[in-house]
Design a protein around this motif. Structure first.
Motif, PDB file in Angstrom:
ATOM      1  N   PHE A 194      39.926  34.113  33.454  1.00  9.10           N
ATOM      2  CA  PHE A 194      40.794  34.944  32.624  1.00  9.10           C
ATOM      3  C   PHE A 194      40.007  35.755  31.590  1.00  9.10           C
ATOM      4  O   PHE A 194      40.185  36.981  31.482  1.00  9.10           O
ATOM      5  CB  PHE A 194      41.852  34.067  31.950  1.00  9.10           C
ATOM      6  N   PRO A 195      39.093  35.134  30.831  1.00 11.48           N
ATOM      7  CA  PRO A 195      38.317  35.918  29.857  1.00 11.48           C
ATOM      8  C   PRO A 195      37.334  36.877  30.521  1.00 11.48           C
ATOM      9  O   PRO A 195      36.900  37.848  29.888  1.00 11.48           O
ATOM     10  CB  PRO A 195      37.555  34.845  29.062  1.00 11.48           C
ATOM     11  N   LEU A 196      36.971  36.596  31.787  1.00 13.07           N
ATOM     12  CA  LEU A 196      35.977  37.416  32.467  1.00 13.07           C
ATOM     13  C   LEU A 196      36.410  38.878  32.553  1.00 13.07           C
ATOM     14  O   LEU A 196      35.591  39.787  32.438  1.00 13.07           O
ATOM     15  CB  LEU A 196      35.718  36.857  33.868  1.00 13.07           C
ATOM     16  N   PHE A 197      37.705  39.111  32.735  1.00  9.40           N
ATOM     17  CA  PHE A 197      38.229  40.470  32.846  1.00  9.40           C
ATOM     18  C   PHE A 197      37.973  41.252  31.556  1.00  9.40           C
ATOM     19  O   PHE A 197      37.451  42.370  31.587  1.00  9.40           O
ATOM     20  CB  PHE A 197      39.725  40.420  33.154  1.00  9.40           C
ATOM     21  N   PHE A 198      38.313  40.661  30.411  1.00  6.66           N
ATOM     22  CA  PHE A 198      38.127  41.343  29.134  1.00  6.66           C
ATOM     23  C   PHE A 198      36.640  41.510  28.810  1.00  6.66           C
ATOM     24  O   PHE A 198      36.221  42.563  28.321  1.00  6.66           O
ATOM     25  CB  PHE A 198      38.813  40.558  28.012  1.00  6.66           C
TER      26      PHE A 198
END
Length: 246
Positions: A194-198
């Motif tokens: 999930f944090p990888l996208f941002f």
């Protein structure tokens, strides 16, 4: 311990984005000043890093770690504590809390790093004698990627100690590993994917020879992305706590 609870990653992601939007003003008020202070402190450390000795650098980095821990704890408690007030988190207990939080974070880092290193070196040793040298670099990339994913998986399974520590719970890495059993993939999706996208978006926006203003804006954006990641982990902890407190 038989785990019956099944964590749902997608609802957590949606609720995180919803919570980030609803509480954006509160989060901004909570983290804006600490973020500014930490950014200035980081800039000063890196500017004068070559002019100070290792003991002082170690001390300054420790203070920086406490500062980041303090900020993360405030974000966790903003989600997990009813009627949260910043004024209630400006006492001696908060300093102790931050030190424990930093210690837990360091333990997670050490364990995940050991797993990555051991897996990488072991697999590289196994493949090194059975592959032609021309293909070694390609296989090294995939081995490295696999070890990073495995390290991320371990990090995700152990990460529940962070919001628990922010809430003054006496927990251990073993506790987090046990309680997340059967939910490893969902924990990995929430904590890592999930944090990888941002983080990918922010990384793409960085450029060489960027102005000081651009670097400052992206640094601030990184802090806010971190706050979103903290929301996701807080909501995940809340799901586990709600189930096991029944």
């Amino acid at each position: 311990m038989t785990l019956e609870f099944k964590l749902q990653a997608w609802p957590i992601v949606l609720n995180t984005l919803k919570m980030a939007w609803i509480t954006k003003k509160a989060f901004f008020n909570v983290i804006s000043l600490p973020t500014l202070i930490l950014l200035v402190y980081c800039a000063l450390i890196f500017k004068y890093a070559n002019n100070i000795g290792f003991p002082l650098m170690l001390l300054f980095m420790g203070i920086l770690g406490i500062g980041f821990s303090w900020l993360a704890i405030m974000c966790h408690r903003l989600i997990l504590v009813s009627d949260f007030k910043v004024s209630n988190n400006l006492d001696f207990r908060m300093g102790v809390r931050a030190a424990k939080f930093l210690a837990m974070s360091f333990q997670i880092f050490i364990v995940a790093s050991l797993v990555e290193t051991i897996v990488f070196m072991s697999m590289l040793f196994m493949f090194n004698g059975h592959l032609p040298s021309i293909g070694l670099e390609d296989i090294r990339f995939w081995i490295k990627l696999f070890s990073l994913v495995l390290g991320g998986y371990v990090t995700a399974r152990l990460s529940l100690v962070l919001p628990a520590t922010a809430m003054d719970k006496k927990v251990s890495l073993k506790w987090s590993w046990v309680i997340t059993r059967g939910n490893g993939f969902n924990m990995f999706a929430i904590v890592c994917l999930f944090p990888l996208f941002f983080n990918f978006i922010i990384t793409m926006l960085w450029r060489e020879n960027a102005t000081d203003i651009e670097n400052a804006v992206l640094s601030i954006a990184t802090f806010f992305v971190t706050a979103i990641e903290v929301i996701a982990l807080s909501l995940t902890y809340k799901e586990f706590e709600s189930f096991y407190s029944q």
